[in-house]
Design a protein around this motif. Structure first.
Motif, PDB file in Angstrom:
ATOM      1  N   PRO A 221       0.793  -1.235   0.000  1.00 42.37           N
ATOM      2  CA  PRO A 221       0.000   0.000   0.000  1.00 42.37           C
ATOM      3  C   PRO A 221       0.824   1.283   0.000  1.00 42.37           C
ATOM      4  N   LEU A 222       2.112   1.177   0.294  1.00 39.12           N
ATOM      5  CA  LEU A 222       2.961   2.377   0.333  1.00 39.12           C
ATOM      6  C   LEU A 222       3.815   2.513  -0.923  1.00 39.12           C
ATOM      7  N   VAL A 223       3.454   1.813  -1.967  1.00 35.63           N
ATOM      8  CA  VAL A 223       4.276   1.781  -3.180  1.00 35.63           C
ATOM      9  C   VAL A 223       4.552   3.183  -3.727  1.00 35.63           C
ATOM     10  N   PHE A 224       3.559   4.054  -3.744  1.00 35.61           N
ATOM     11  CA  PHE A 224       3.751   5.407  -4.274  1.00 35.61           C
ATOM     12  C   PHE A 224       4.614   6.250  -3.332  1.00 35.61           C
ATOM     13  N   TYR A 225       4.395   6.104  -2.048  1.00 35.78           N
ATOM     14  CA  TYR A 225       5.171   6.871  -1.062  1.00 35.78           C
ATOM     15  C   TYR A 225       6.654   6.535  -1.153  1.00 35.78           C
ATOM     16  N   LYS A 226       6.956   5.258  -1.248  1.00 37.46           N
ATOM     17  CA  LYS A 226       8.357   4.843  -1.311  1.00 37.46           C
ATOM     18  C   LYS A 226       9.017   5.340  -2.598  1.00 37.46           C
ATOM     19  N   ALA A 227       8.305   5.243  -3.722  1.00 36.60           N
ATOM     20  CA  ALA A 227       8.865   5.714  -4.994  1.00 36.60           C
ATOM     21  C   ALA A 227       9.128   7.214  -4.963  1.00 36.60           C
ATOM     22  N   ILE A 228       8.167   7.971  -4.438  1.00 38.56           N
ATOM     23  CA  ILE A 228       8.309   9.430  -4.371  1.00 38.56           C
ATOM     24  C   ILE A 228       9.406   9.830  -3.391  1.00 38.56           C
ATOM     25  N   ALA A 229       9.469   9.153  -2.249  1.00 39.34           N
ATOM     26  CA  ALA A 229      10.498   9.473  -1.251  1.00 39.34           C
ATOM     27  C   ALA A 229      11.899   9.203  -1.799  1.00 39.34           C
ATOM     28  N   ARG A 230      12.055   8.120  -2.545  1.00 41.69           N
ATOM     29  CA  ARG A 230      13.377   7.812  -3.121  1.00 41.69           C
ATOM     30  C   ARG A 230      13.795   8.881  -4.128  1.00 41.69           C
ATOM     31  N   LEU A 231      12.837   9.372  -4.903  1.00 40.88           N
ATOM     32  CA  LEU A 231      13.133  10.461  -5.835  1.00 40.88           C
ATOM     33  C   LEU A 231      13.442  11.753  -5.080  1.00 40.88           C
ATOM     34  N   GLU A 257       9.326   3.656   7.055  1.00 42.21           N
ATOM     35  CA  GLU A 257       9.837   3.582   5.680  1.00 42.21           C
ATOM     36  C   GLU A 257      10.639   4.831   5.326  1.00 42.21           C
ATOM     37  N   LEU A 258      10.122   5.984   5.718  1.00 42.95           N
ATOM     38  CA  LEU A 258      10.812   7.246   5.416  1.00 42.95           C
ATOM     39  C   LEU A 258      12.160   7.326   6.129  1.00 42.95           C
ATOM     40  N   LYS A 259      12.201   6.856   7.358  1.00 48.94           N
ATOM     41  CA  LYS A 259      13.476   6.820   8.095  1.00 48.94           C
ATOM     42  C   LYS A 259      14.470   5.900   7.398  1.00 48.94           C
ATOM     43  N   ASN A 260      13.974   4.762   6.935  1.00 49.22           N
ATOM     44  CA  ASN A 260      14.852   3.801   6.261  1.00 49.22           C
ATOM     45  C   ASN A 260      15.414   4.364   4.954  1.00 49.22           C
ATOM     46  N   ASP A 271      -5.988  15.398  10.946  1.00 50.73           N
ATOM     47  CA  ASP A 271      -6.892  16.279  10.215  1.00 50.73           C
ATOM     48  C   ASP A 271      -7.992  16.783  11.144  1.00 50.73           C
ATOM     49  N   LEU A 272      -8.945  17.504  10.578  1.00 47.51           N
ATOM     50  CA  LEU A 272     -10.016  18.089  11.384  1.00 47.51           C
ATOM     51  C   LEU A 272     -10.906  17.047  12.036  1.00 47.51           C
ATOM     52  N   PHE A 273     -10.796  15.782  11.576  1.00 47.14           N
ATOM     53  CA  PHE A 273     -11.578  14.701  12.164  1.00 47.14           C
ATOM     54  C   PHE A 273     -10.771  13.909  13.208  1.00 47.14           C
ATOM     55  N   GLY A 274      -9.545  14.384  13.492  1.00 46.63           N
ATOM     56  CA  GLY A 274      -8.721  13.736  14.499  1.00 46.63           C
ATOM     57  C   GLY A 274      -7.993  12.498  14.013  1.00 46.63           C
ATOM     58  N   LYS A 275      -7.856  12.352  12.687  1.00 47.02           N
ATOM     59  CA  LYS A 275      -7.182  11.178  12.122  1.00 47.02           C
ATOM     60  C   LYS A 275      -5.808  11.564  11.572  1.00 47.02           C
ATOM     61  N   ASP A 276      -4.824  10.680  11.737  1.00 46.30           N
ATOM     62  CA  ASP A 276      -3.518  10.913  11.130  1.00 46.30           C
ATOM     63  C   ASP A 276      -3.705  11.084   9.628  1.00 46.30           C
ATOM     64  N   ARG A 277      -3.343  12.269   9.086  1.00 47.16           N
ATOM     65  CA  ARG A 277      -3.670  12.534   7.684  1.00 47.16           C
ATOM     66  C   ARG A 277      -2.536  13.171   6.884  1.00 47.16           C
ATOM     67  N   MET A 278      -1.527  13.710   7.573  1.00 50.45           N
ATOM     68  CA  MET A 278      -0.452  14.398   6.859  1.00 50.45           C
ATOM     69  C   MET A 278       0.887  14.065   7.494  1.00 50.45           C
ATOM     70  N   ILE A 279       1.910  14.065   6.680  1.00 50.51           N
ATOM     71  CA  ILE A 279       3.254  13.835   7.210  1.00 50.51           C
ATOM     72  C   ILE A 279       4.236  14.756   6.499  1.00 50.51           C
ATOM     73  N   LYS A 280       5.195  15.251   7.255  1.00 49.77           N
ATOM     74  CA  LYS A 280       6.253  16.120   6.720  1.00 49.77           C
ATOM     75  C   LYS A 280       7.585  15.537   7.154  1.00 49.77           C
ATOM     76  N   CYS A 281       8.550  15.559   6.264  1.00 48.63           N
ATOM     77  CA  CYS A 281       9.875  15.068   6.632  1.00 48.63           C
ATOM     78  C   CYS A 281      10.954  15.813   5.849  1.00 48.63           C
ATOM     79  N   ALA A 282      12.185  15.689   6.332  1.00 45.34           N
ATOM     80  CA  ALA A 282      13.336  16.318   5.683  1.00 45.34           C
ATOM     81  C   ALA A 282      14.471  15.313   5.666  1.00 45.34           C
ATOM     82  N   LEU A 283      15.537  15.654   4.966  1.00 44.59           N
ATOM     83  CA  LEU A 283      16.694  14.765   4.872  1.00 44.59           C
ATOM     84  C   LEU A 283      17.653  14.984   6.022  1.00 44.59           C
ATOM     85  N   HIS A 284      18.406  13.946   6.333  1.00 46.64           N
ATOM     86  CA  HIS A 284      19.465  14.080   7.338  1.00 46.64           C
ATOM     87  C   HIS A 284      20.457  15.150   6.874  1.00 46.64           C
ATOM     88  N   GLU A 285      20.873  15.952   7.787  1.00 50.80           N
ATOM     89  CA  GLU A 285      21.876  16.974   7.449  1.00 50.80           C
ATOM     90  C   GLU A 285      23.256  16.325   7.311  1.00 50.80           C
TER      91      GLU A 285
END
Length: 285
Positions: A221-231, A257-260, A271-285
């Motif tokens: 289910p994370l196929v798109f996330y992993k591809a985008i994160a690698r890019l 997965e993002l940490k890996n 989100d406004l309904f109290g559900k995990d809905r967004m994630i933000k991350c950056a690269l290791h310095e």
């Protein structure tokens, strides 16, 4: 037939399928679209006679609503981040939760000079994220990708209607090996609903919104996330950030997965309904 008579018939045709408040909302939306009348005008002009064409347009809309087709597809338009957007069967209908993602990006961009910002939206659909960012971060350079040529036609039209310049490109992100340049912000609202979750979804979504923009396999289910994160790992500028809209049930799995892949400073927001809905991350310095 008068407006008052039409309203009575409209309610009788849809009550039982929808709550009364929602039927009232449909009537207001269609009245503005077909009759060019606001809610107050409907009261003041309730005895106005309707033309045959106007009556037929309402009848056609009722037939489609009785089959649970989304009102946004019937009118061909919706609103997102206080901006007008065209939508059709090739584009997802923008959700309020996605507006929160846009606002998060705007909030972290306040200290930056928009003239120096490069932004990429992957899986743009109607263009709602890219266009909202471009409108509020002028003159940032905003690009957007999507696999669907039909969705991109709508996105391009929305960009023109909202008077913003976006660079659109048709690409399958799962087949992209390299992005064209470095970006300050990469954002995506990719398909994230697992096949197993279909049973919990409403008929109007399942039968009308584009499946390719919604669903992923239970197996990966994370196929798109992993591809985008690698890019993104190779195409974010120093200090840049990657944003995703996410499946509420997979936030922790995605975080791992993002940490890996090499990201840190991972932040999950509800989100406004109290559900995990967004994630933000950056690269290791």
């Amino acid at each position: 037939m008068t407006i008052a008579e039409l309203r009575q018939e409209f309610y009788a045709s849809l009550l039982g399928r929808y709550p009364s408040e929602e039927v009232g909302s449909f009537f207001t939306i269609l009245s503005e679209k077909i009759l060019n009348l606001k809610r107050i005008d409907l009261v003041l002009r309730s005895n106005n006679e309707l033309s045959e064409n106007q009556q037929q347009e309402f009848k056609n809309a009722v037939k489609r609503l009785q089959k649970f087709e989304p009102i946004q597809y019937i009118t061909g338009e919706t609103e997102f981040f206080s901006l007008p957007f065209k939508v059709n069967k090739h584009t997802l209908i923008p959700r309020p939760e996605t507006e929160e993602l846009v606002q998060w990006i705007l909030d972290i961009s306040q200290t930056k000079d928009p003239a120096n910002l490069d932004i990429l939206d992957i899986g743009t659909g109607s263009g709602c994220i890219a266009i909202s960012l471009a409108k509020n971060l002028t003159p940032a350079a905003v690009s957007a990708l999507d696999i669907s040529s039909e969705a991109l036609k709508i996105a391009h039209r929305n960009a023109i209607n909202n008077k913003v310049a976006i660079t659109f490109e048709e690409r399958d992100i799962l087949k992209v090996s390299k992005l064209p340049k470095l970006y300050d912000i990469i954002v995506s609202n990719p398909p994230y609903v697992r096949e197993m979750e279909k049973k919990a979804m409403h008929k109007n979504v399942l039968e009308y919104e584009p499946a390719a923009a919604l669903f992923v396999s239970n197996v990966d289910p994370l196929v798109f996330y992993k591809a985008i994160a690698r890019l993104a790992k190779h195409n974010l500028k120093p200090g840049g950030a990657l944003f995703f809209e996410i499946n509420e049930y997979l936030s922790e799995t995605l975080s791992v997965e993002l940490k890996n892949i090499g990201f840190n400073a991972i932040e999950i927001r509800k989100d406004l309904f109290g559900k995990d809905r967004m994630i933000k991350c950056a690269l290791h310095e």
